[in-house]
Design a protein around this motif. Structure first.
Motif, PDB file in Angstrom:
ATOM      1  N   ASN A 503       0.837  -1.036   0.026  1.00 62.87           N
ATOM      2  CA  ASN A 503       0.009  -0.138   0.135  1.00 62.87           C
ATOM      3  C   ASN A 503       0.849   1.201  -0.058  1.00 62.87           C
ATOM      4  OD1 ASN A 503      -2.655  -1.341  -0.124  1.00 62.87           O
ATOM      5  ND2 ASN A 503      -2.507  -1.453   2.332  1.00 62.87           N
ATOM      6  N   LYS A 504       1.865   1.264   0.718  1.00 64.31           N
ATOM      7  CA  LYS A 504       2.867   2.343   0.682  1.00 64.31           C
ATOM      8  C   LYS A 504       3.587   2.486  -0.531  1.00 64.31           C
ATOM      9  CE  LYS A 504       3.645   2.187   5.838  1.00 64.31           C
ATOM     10  NZ  LYS A 504       4.350   1.795   6.862  1.00 64.31           N
ATOM     11  N   PHE A 505       3.973   1.506  -1.123  1.00 63.29           N
ATOM     12  CA  PHE A 505       4.544   1.344  -2.476  1.00 63.29           C
ATOM     13  C   PHE A 505       3.928   2.013  -3.517  1.00 63.29           C
ATOM     14  CE2 PHE A 505       5.372  -0.746  -6.582  1.00 63.29           C
ATOM     15  CZ  PHE A 505       6.436  -0.120  -6.796  1.00 63.29           C
ATOM     16  N   GLU A 506       2.257   1.540  -3.516  1.00 63.27           N
ATOM     17  CA  GLU A 506       1.676   2.171  -4.562  1.00 63.27           C
ATOM     18  C   GLU A 506       1.256   3.863  -4.209  1.00 63.27           C
ATOM     19  OE1 GLU A 506      -2.168  -0.138  -3.864  1.00 63.27           O
ATOM     20  OE2 GLU A 506      -1.657  -1.592  -5.416  1.00 63.27           O
ATOM     21  N   HIS A 507       1.267   4.166  -2.894  1.00 66.85           N
ATOM     22  CA  HIS A 507       0.817   5.567  -2.742  1.00 66.85           C
ATOM     23  C   HIS A 507       2.028   6.485  -3.129  1.00 66.85           C
ATOM     24  CE1 HIS A 507      -0.412   8.957  -0.711  1.00 66.85           C
ATOM     25  NE2 HIS A 507       0.662   9.162  -0.210  1.00 66.85           N
ATOM     26  N   GLN A 508       3.331   5.905  -2.928  1.00 66.47           N
ATOM     27  CA  GLN A 508       4.607   6.635  -3.227  1.00 66.47           C
ATOM     28  C   GLN A 508       4.836   6.576  -4.760  1.00 66.47           C
ATOM     29  OE1 GLN A 508       7.538   4.684  -0.843  1.00 66.47           O
ATOM     30  NE2 GLN A 508       6.877   5.683   1.100  1.00 66.47           N
ATOM     31  N   SER A 509       4.606   5.398  -5.407  1.00 61.26           N
ATOM     32  CA  SER A 509       5.043   5.341  -6.749  1.00 61.26           C
ATOM     33  C   SER A 509       4.038   5.493  -7.776  1.00 61.26           C
ATOM     34  CB  SER A 509       5.611   3.989  -6.955  1.00 61.26           C
ATOM     35  OG  SER A 509       4.796   2.871  -6.813  1.00 61.26           O
ATOM     36  N   GLY A 510       2.623   5.142  -7.414  1.00 56.70           N
ATOM     37  CA  GLY A 510       1.650   5.329  -8.379  1.00 56.70           C
ATOM     38  C   GLY A 510       1.523   4.103  -9.122  1.00 56.70           C
ATOM     39  N   LEU A 511       2.395   3.007  -8.841  1.00 53.59           N
ATOM     40  CA  LEU A 511       2.006   1.978  -9.519  1.00 53.59           C
ATOM     41  C   LEU A 511       1.417   0.731  -9.013  1.00 53.59           C
ATOM     42  CD1 LEU A 511       6.111   1.203 -10.365  1.00 53.59           C
ATOM     43  CD2 LEU A 511       4.321   2.283 -11.707  1.00 53.59           C
ATOM     44  N   LYS A 512       0.665  -0.041  -9.849  1.00 50.70           N
ATOM     45  CA  LYS A 512      -0.324  -0.964  -9.430  1.00 50.70           C
ATOM     46  C   LYS A 512       0.693  -2.290  -8.930  1.00 50.70           C
ATOM     47  CE  LYS A 512      -4.465  -2.576  -8.809  1.00 50.70           C
ATOM     48  NZ  LYS A 512      -5.293  -2.062  -7.437  1.00 50.70           N
ATOM     49  N   ALA A 513       0.385  -2.625  -7.436  1.00 51.55           N
ATOM     50  CA  ALA A 513       1.051  -3.817  -6.804  1.00 51.55           C
ATOM     51  C   ALA A 513      -0.047  -4.893  -6.519  1.00 51.55           C
ATOM     52  CB  ALA A 513       1.664  -3.417  -5.449  1.00 51.55           C
ATOM     53  N   HIS A 514       0.371  -6.171  -7.005  1.00 49.68           N
ATOM     54  CA  HIS A 514      -0.660  -7.334  -6.499  1.00 49.68           C
ATOM     55  C   HIS A 514      -0.016  -8.247  -5.612  1.00 49.68           C
ATOM     56  CE1 HIS A 514      -3.084  -6.150  -9.866  1.00 49.68           C
ATOM     57  NE2 HIS A 514      -1.902  -5.780 -10.763  1.00 49.68           N
ATOM     58  N   LEU A 515      -0.736  -8.758  -4.700  1.00 54.04           N
ATOM     59  CA  LEU A 515       0.135  -9.741  -3.768  1.00 54.04           C
ATOM     60  C   LEU A 515      -0.768 -11.101  -3.960  1.00 54.04           C
ATOM     61  CD1 LEU A 515       1.469 -10.513  -1.064  1.00 54.04           C
ATOM     62  CD2 LEU A 515      -0.343  -9.734   0.292  1.00 54.04           C
ATOM     63  N   GLU A 516      -0.044 -12.339  -4.137  1.00 55.15           N
ATOM     64  CA  GLU A 516      -0.601 -13.623  -4.262  1.00 55.15           C
ATOM     65  C   GLU A 516       0.057 -14.670  -3.126  1.00 55.15           C
ATOM     66  OE1 GLU A 516       0.324 -15.080  -8.197  1.00 55.15           O
ATOM     67  OE2 GLU A 516      -0.786 -13.213  -9.144  1.00 55.15           O
ATOM     68  N   LEU A 517      -0.773 -15.069  -2.466  1.00 50.80           N
ATOM     69  CA  LEU A 517      -0.196 -16.162  -1.277  1.00 50.80           C
ATOM     70  C   LEU A 517      -0.945 -17.468  -1.712  1.00 50.80           C
ATOM     71  CD1 LEU A 517      -1.199 -13.278   0.286  1.00 50.80           C
ATOM     72  CD2 LEU A 517       0.398 -14.380   2.097  1.00 50.80           C
ATOM     73  N   SER A 518      -0.015 -18.556  -1.552  1.00 49.52           N
ATOM     74  CA  SER A 518      -0.418 -19.953  -1.704  1.00 49.52           C
ATOM     75  C   SER A 518       0.436 -20.799  -0.437  1.00 49.52           C
ATOM     76  CB  SER A 518      -0.080 -20.349  -2.950  1.00 49.52           C
ATOM     77  OG  SER A 518       1.307 -20.235  -3.237  1.00 49.52           O
ATOM     78  N   GLY A 519      -0.146 -21.912  -0.142  1.00 51.08           N
ATOM     79  CA  GLY A 519       0.683 -22.882   0.558  1.00 51.08           C
ATOM     80  C   GLY A 519       0.161 -22.716   2.224  1.00 51.08           C
ATOM     81  N   GLN A 548      10.753   1.331 -14.859  1.00 48.48           N
ATOM     82  CA  GLN A 548       9.769   1.760 -15.773  1.00 48.48           C
ATOM     83  C   GLN A 548       8.883   0.979 -16.064  1.00 48.48           C
ATOM     84  OE1 GLN A 548      11.990   3.377 -19.195  1.00 48.48           O
ATOM     85  NE2 GLN A 548      13.368   4.665 -18.137  1.00 48.48           N
ATOM     86  N   ALA A 549       8.228   0.336 -14.973  1.00 42.11           N
ATOM     87  CA  ALA A 549       7.039  -0.656 -14.971  1.00 42.11           C
ATOM     88  C   ALA A 549       5.875   0.029 -14.918  1.00 42.11           C
ATOM     89  CB  ALA A 549       7.551  -1.784 -14.223  1.00 42.11           C
ATOM     90  N   SER A 550       4.715  -0.765 -14.964  1.00 39.35           N
ATOM     91  CA  SER A 550       3.244  -0.208 -14.654  1.00 39.35           C
ATOM     92  C   SER A 550       2.547  -0.845 -13.661  1.00 39.35           C
ATOM     93  CB  SER A 550       2.470  -0.007 -15.875  1.00 39.35           C
ATOM     94  OG  SER A 550       2.244  -1.445 -16.518  1.00 39.35           O
ATOM     95  N   GLU A 551       3.125  -2.182 -13.547  1.00 36.40           N
ATOM     96  CA  GLU A 551       2.494  -3.134 -12.400  1.00 36.40           C
ATOM     97  C   GLU A 551       3.563  -3.907 -11.810  1.00 36.40           C
ATOM     98  OE1 GLU A 551      -1.634  -4.811 -13.186  1.00 36.40           O
ATOM     99  OE2 GLU A 551      -1.054  -4.623 -15.064  1.00 36.40           O
ATOM    100  N   VAL A 552       3.471  -4.488 -10.639  1.00 37.16           N
ATOM    101  CA  VAL A 552       4.120  -5.279  -9.736  1.00 37.16           C
ATOM    102  C   VAL A 552       3.520  -6.375  -9.204  1.00 37.16           C
ATOM    103  CG1 VAL A 552       6.035  -5.317  -7.834  1.00 37.16           C
ATOM    104  CG2 VAL A 552       5.992  -3.461  -9.117  1.00 37.16           C
ATOM    105  N   TRP A 553       4.163  -7.563  -9.347  1.00 36.02           N
ATOM    106  CA  TRP A 553       3.339  -8.584  -8.516  1.00 36.02           C
ATOM    107  C   TRP A 553       4.371  -9.409  -7.611  1.00 36.02           C
ATOM    108  CZ3 TRP A 553       3.229  -7.633 -13.664  1.00 36.02           C
ATOM    109  CH2 TRP A 553       1.954  -7.414 -14.296  1.00 36.02           C
ATOM    110  N   VAL A 554       3.965  -9.440  -6.358  1.00 35.54           N
ATOM    111  CA  VAL A 554       4.304 -10.340  -5.154  1.00 35.54           C
ATOM    112  C   VAL A 554       3.899 -11.422  -4.885  1.00 35.54           C
ATOM    113  CG1 VAL A 554       5.150 -10.058  -2.596  1.00 35.54           C
ATOM    114  CG2 VAL A 554       5.262  -8.008  -4.343  1.00 35.54           C
ATOM    115  N   LYS A 555       4.459 -12.619  -5.207  1.00 35.67           N
ATOM    116  CA  LYS A 555       4.009 -13.779  -4.818  1.00 35.67           C
ATOM    117  C   LYS A 555       4.594 -14.641  -3.652  1.00 35.67           C
ATOM    118  CE  LYS A 555       3.139 -18.252  -7.470  1.00 35.67           C
ATOM    119  NZ  LYS A 555       3.230 -18.835  -8.631  1.00 35.67           N
ATOM    120  N   VAL A 556       3.850 -15.168  -2.698  1.00 34.22           N
ATOM    121  CA  VAL A 556       4.301 -15.831  -1.489  1.00 34.22           C
ATOM    122  C   VAL A 556       3.995 -16.943  -1.563  1.00 34.22           C
ATOM    123  CG1 VAL A 556       4.699 -15.751   0.902  1.00 34.22           C
ATOM    124  CG2 VAL A 556       4.394 -13.403  -0.383  1.00 34.22           C
ATOM    125  N   VAL A 557       5.028 -18.191  -1.516  1.00 34.70           N
ATOM    126  CA  VAL A 557       4.713 -19.518  -1.265  1.00 34.70           C
ATOM    127  C   VAL A 557       5.051 -19.898   0.123  1.00 34.70           C
ATOM    128  CG1 VAL A 557       5.186 -21.752  -2.105  1.00 34.70           C
ATOM    129  CG2 VAL A 557       4.957 -19.926  -3.808  1.00 34.70           C
TER     130      VAL A 557
END
Length: 619
Positions: A503-519, A548-557
């Protein structure tokens, strides 16, 4: 002879006597019975004589032949001879007594008179023959009466024997019961009575041990046992009292050890530790004063670390002692726990103690393993003594004090190392972010100064734009550092911390961030979570600065093993070239943090297809 008084001999003698009486009675009964059997057979045989006599009369009157008459006479002689001799195999014998002997003699004489009449050829006078035969039959009947009389007496004797045996059985039973009661039951009852008295606590009971039998031996053993029990019981109270006193002393020592050890673990400063230890030791040892001395780094002096109830003048005088100059400071080479009497003759070493009025001193070296770190001094105004238990307790408590001081020193070193590490981390962060921005702005200021001197308006505007971008970049780096320093892990789950970071990253950078969790792995330790969050934040910072990206994905296993992936859709780069050059300070910082928790960071990137940073924790 002792064996004659044994119960086994008495019962053997009684059994043999009863057996002998039984055998005699049985033998007599058998003898009478045999006499009766022989007499009955003799009566039968005598009855045959009457029948044979009348057969002879009948044969003679019937005109039988002489041969038949001689044969009947032979049978008569054989019967009379059988009565005279008897036959033991049948058995058959006349129970000879005076009547039987007289009757048999008369019968034989009558037969001798009658026998010639059967051997003469001419017939005898029938009347005379009849009288002779009647006489013979009468003698036979007299013999039968004599035998029956004898048998009647034998039958009476047999009945008498039976009554005797019955009486003997009753007497034997009564006698056996009496003997059993006298020699077995009564001693057993006395023994049981004695045992009941012993169970009730009466150890003065004694049994009669005069009898020379087994029960006498048992009685002697019982008396010895009760005497031994009485002696043990008499001394038991004293032993219990002594044992209780020892247990109470041990309990007091354990309580003191627990109290002092608990205090040593709770004290957080050296002053509080030493002063509290001195107070507790004075109360525990019943001392009039206590001093805790510590050696310097060179082990050449004892420093007064704390004291309790020690006169201030003595504290000031002995604040720093060289080993050997005073009895309180033992040379470390031969330091040991001992009692030192304070006498005027030792004025050079104990002058201050004498002035303070102390009579004895207990010196306890404070050791850590085999190294002497200090000394504990206990002052007494009376003569002091030291038992082995007290010496062991004092040495143990002094060792606990040494461990506690060493733990405080270790904790101080750990805190100092943690502060140094944190300072080094802040320095790296400042160097890798703000310092670079400041260096860039310094270069732009030099270019701006040169442009102003030349009057190059275009260059001035360009430098101003670069300075503006550098200031924004530096401000953003400062904000990221503040986020890093304020980050805290969550012991239950890392998801909340990651969502907050994104959330802080999206507010500071304006980029869309996604969080995926499994396991479904076990929650990470808070220290591991903190380092993982720093690595993820560093990867997000690199995305903001360079991708110079528009989206970021953080995946946690969620493991095992745990893995964290930060992937963007930016411009990408040649990962092999960057790893080989070693110029990426952000990647180096992430790897250092990962190495601190045993993790591994891998970088995957292709020009035009984005970048992925993969953090894998150990199994």
């Amino acid at each position: 002879m002792r064996w004659r008084g044994q119960l086994s001999f008495k019962f053997l003698l009684l059994g043999l006597s009863l057996l002998l009486l039984a055998l005699i009675s049985i033998g007599m009964t058998m003898w009478v019975t045999r006499q009766l059997d022989g007499g009955a057979a003799a009566v039968n045989e005598a009855g045959r004589l009457r029948m044979q006599a009348w057969r002879l009369v009948s044969a003679r009157q019937g005109g039988r032949s002489e041969d038949e008459i001689r044969q009947l006479v032979g049978q008569m002689n054989a019967s009379i001879e059988l009565l005279h001799r008897g036959d033991k195999s049948r058995p058959l014998f006349v129970p000879w007594d005076e009547p039987a002997t007289t009757s048999f003699a008369a019968l034989s004489q009558s037969w001798q008179t009658l026998q010639p009449y059967w051997q003469t050829a001419p017939a005898a006078d029938a009347q005379v023959l009849t009288q002779l035969v009647d006489r013979f039959v009468f003698e036979v009947e007299q013999l039968v009466f004599a035998i029956e009389g004898k048998m009647t007496r034998l039958t009476a004797i047999l009945n008498l024997f039976q009554f005797f045996m019955m009486g003997l059985a009753v007497v034997a039973a009564v006698f056996t019961l009496y003997v059993g009661y006298l020699y077995v039951i009564d001693p057993l009852q006395r023994l049981r009575k004695g045992l009941r008295q012993v169970e009730e606590g009466d150890f003065t009971v004694r049994l009669d041990e005069q009898a020379p039998d087994e029960f006498g031996e048992v009685a002697a053993g019982f008396n010895h046992m009760t005497g031994r029990l009485r002696s043990l019981y008499d001394g038991l109270e004293a032993k219990v009292r002594d044992k209780t006193r020892d247990l109470e002393a041990q309990r007091a020592r354990l309580a003191a050890l627990y109290e002092v050890s608990n205090f040593l673990t709770e004290a957080d400063t050296l002053e509080a530790l030493a002063q509290g230890f001195a107070q507790k030791m004075r109360r525990l040892a019943n001392a009039d004063a206590v001093a805790v001395r510590w050696s310097d780094e060179a082990s050449q002096r004892y420093l007064m670390l704390a004291s309790d109830c020690l006169p201030q003048e003595l504290v000031d005088e002995e604040r720093c002692l060289e080993p050997g100059t005073c009895a309180c400071g033992q040379p470390m080479a031969n330091a040991r726990t001992r009692v030192i009497p304070i006498i005027p003759a030792d004025d050079r070493l104990l002058g201050g103690c004498i002035k303070a009025g102390y009579s004895s001193l207990v010196s306890v070296p404070i050791r850590l393993q085999q190294r002497v770190l200090g000394e504990l001094d206990l002052f007494y105004r009376s003569q002091a003594s030291l038992t082995s238990e007290e010496q062991g307790l004092f040495d143990t408590l002094a060792g606990h004090l040494a461990n506690a001081v060493e733990n405080l020193r270790t904790e101080a070193l750990v805190r100092e190392a943690a502060v140094s590490e944190e300072r080094a981390m802040i320095a790296r962060e400042l160097h890798d972010s703000i310092a670079q921005s400041l260096a860039f702005m310094k270069i732009q200021l030099s270019l701006l100064r040169s442009a102003v001197l030349r009057g190059d308006r275009e260059q001035m505007l360009q430098s101003l734009n670069e300075l503006d971008a550098g200031v924004k970049e530096g401000l953003q780096d400062v904000r990221e550092l503040l986020v890093h320093f304020r980050t805290r892990g969550h012991s239950d789950d890392i998801e909340q911390a990651l969502r907050s970071t994104l959330n802080k990253f999206e507010h500071q950078s304006g980029l869309k961030a996604h969080l995926e969790l499994s396991g479904h792995g076990v929650a990470l330790h808070s220290d591991v979570q903190l380092q993982v969050l720093h690595v993820v934040q560093e990867a997000l910072s690199n995305v903001r600065k360079h991708a110079q990206a528009s989206e970021v994905w953080v995946k946690v296993v969620k493991g095992p093993p745990w893995s964290f992936s930060v992937r963007d859709n930016g411009r990408g780069f040649d990962a092999a070239a960057v790893d080989g050059a070693g110029t990426s300070f952000g990647l180096q910082i992430m790897r250092e943090r990962a190495a601190g928790v045993g993790a591994e960071v891998r970088l995957a990137s292709t020009p035009g297809r984005g970048t992925e940073v993969l953090l894998t924790l150990p199994q």
